[in-house]
Design an enzyme around this catalytic site. Structure first.
Site, short mmCIF file in Angstrom:
data_model
loop_
_atom_site.label_atom_id
_atom_site.label_comp_id
_atom_site.label_asym_id
_atom_site.label_seq_id
_atom_site.Cartn_x
_atom_site.Cartn_y
_atom_site.Cartn_z
N ASP A 185 1.42 -18.12 41.80
CA ASP A 185 1.02 -19.26 41.69
C ASP A 185 0.35 -19.71 40.79
OD1 ASP A 185 -1.41 -18.51 42.09
OD2 ASP A 185 -2.21 -19.87 42.34
N ASP A 201 1.63 -12.64 45.18
CA ASP A 201 0.65 -12.95 44.54
C ASP A 201 -0.01 -13.18 46.30
OD1 ASP A 201 -2.31 -13.43 43.85
OD2 ASP A 201 -1.93 -15.32 43.29
N ASP A 239 -3.47 -15.57 46.60
CA ASP A 239 -4.83 -16.58 46.87
C ASP A 239 -3.97 -17.55 45.63
OD1 ASP A 239 -7.39 -17.37 47.97
OD2 ASP A 239 -7.66 -18.37 46.30
#
Lengths: 306, 306
Positions: free
Chosen positions: B247, B30, B32
């Site tokens: 995250d 991922d 961001d």
């Protein structure tokens, strides 16, 4: 007298119909698809409603439509020949205003909706912001920077809003980030199918805000029980001696079941006898709740017995 | 080596870390919250990514963001120091275009979204309509009368659209009333919390359309398995020798679980070790799926071992 699979009104004897009519004092009825379609009364519906009132039944038009105030509903009803006044109308915009009034709410409401809602808020002296077009001007970053939450907002009401927009979701969800801000949805009807298009219902708007806010609203409209509380508290209605009439099983009939009312489906709108049969055969208890006590082709079928 | 409750990277010995690094050939990450936040790379993230590529790992940036094309992602990545090219980017806009291309789709797409989507459609020669502002002009009745569905539309793609409006829900649901029209959602992220406001995610937009259309979309983005199909078919990726880094447990880690990948959570974004502990203790099997194999404070913690 009634079958688990719903009883066909046409199969009842005149004595059974008389007995049935004497078993309720209060009549709640949906409007669109039951007593009128748009601006046209359904056959004999006007006579049936006026006879019920004449016979001493306590009558309420119960509508999920949040775009009209109660005086506007009365205007329409009277124009179409119904002998009703403001005391006979229960609308979701009215319920939302009553809900806040009952909480002695003194802050401001951010409204996704129309004047149907804001005029009911005005009537109980509650301040509001938000209605009308509110679309992105410039970039998203500018919109974010330009948004200063009004610290006086203490509730968000979401109803039918033809000016619904990305910016309105952003503002509603931002207010709702504060868990003390109340969250009210007028109703959750998904859509209004038209011949060449599908008009979004309030449910589509509510679900956008719900997803973004990660909170569920208190819903005023059918099939939620809140209407029942208001009827019992303000009008002394006795649920077991109340009849709910509707054309849609998952709102009108389900409301009746949720509140302990008797129920009548008329086949002049969404659901028909074939749907009732299907619901009755379901293995799912929730689906079987959609079966009305009685179903009739149209409200006018009651006229000869009134 | 790994605990059911997730293994803390900091608790692993250098030998275990070496073994772990050798257990995967492909790395999906991922963006961001893992390698950057907005326009700032996270500490040592650039070095870790470039070392992984240098060590021969097949690398993909996997993003649910539908507002950028792959070349635009490459531009941003290169500017921030990452040694990646277009072949390293998997975005939901790209996946949506690939999905239609794989079906030999020749009709038009009604797009709720941005040029991030339409440029990917252009790249595979698929025509589209719909992006940009489209708000109610005049009354709702006029908008209904004025809407002539384009008979060539054979698919609806719903992605992030800051110009999302009531009129767009109406048009999308109207096209989707035809069951042959394909329904694609880029992703279902609910929201982006900011300091003073909440920015709606694509999930809020998708849910409004879904409610009104009474249909569920095929979703391209994490945590849906469709990415995995593309990786296996087009890039010969072996799931068991693939590591997914993220995250956010309910998108990134869940994607890993859904696809049979190994998983690594980094605590520089949404979820932290405390969340992992809570997920691991849940009675609900679905919630326990959110537990990553390994969690680390930040991606940069891997650097000394590469």
């Amino acid at each position: 007298m009634y079958k688990d699979s719903g009883t066909n009104f046409a199969s009842l004897s005149p004595t059974e119909i008389k007995q049935w009519l004497e078993s309720f004092d209060t009549v709640l009825t949906d409007c669109d698809g039951v007593i009128w379609v748009d601006n046209n009364p359904l056959p004999q519906a006007t006579d049936v409603i006026n006879k019920l009132v004449g016979n001493g039944k306590q009558l309420f038009f119960v509508t999920n439509n949040s775009t009209k105030t109660r005086p506007e509903f009365v205007d329409k009803s009277v124009k179409l020949g119904f002998n009703v006044g403001i005391e006979n109308i229960i609308s979701t915009a009215y319920l939302a205003a009553q809900y806040l009034k009952a909480k002695s709410f003194t802050k401001k409401v951010y409204v996704i909706g129309s004047t149907g809602i804001t005029r009911e808020l005005d009537a109980v002296g509650i301040r509001h912001i938000g209605i009308g077009p509110d679309n992105l001007q410039g970039s998203l970053a500018e919109a974010v920077r330009g948004f200063t939450p009004d610290p006086e907002v203490g509730a968000v009401i979401v109803g039918f809003d033809e000016h619904f927009s990305f910016v309105k979701i952003m503002k509603a969800a931002s207010y709702l980030n504060n868990p003390e801000v109340l969250f009210i949805g007028t109703n959750t009807d998904e859509r209004f199918p038209m011949p060449d298009c599908v008009i979004p219902g309030t449910g589509a708007i509510v679900n956008a805000v719900t997803t973004c806010a990660e909170r569920l609203p208190t819903v005023m409209g059918k099939p939620n029980k809140y209407i029942c509380d208001i009827l019992e508290q303000q009008y002394n209605v006795n649920p077991t001696r109340t009849l709910m009439i509707g054309d849609r099983c998952n709102t009108d009939i389900l409301l009746g079941k949720n509140c302990g009312f008797q129920t009548l489906l008329v086949e002049t709108g969404i659901h028909k006898a074939a749907d009732v049969k299907q619901f009755a055969q379901s293995d799912d208890q929730e689906t079987r709740k959609l079966v009305p006590d009685v179903y009739a082709g149209k409200l006018g079928d009651l006229l000869p017995y009134l």
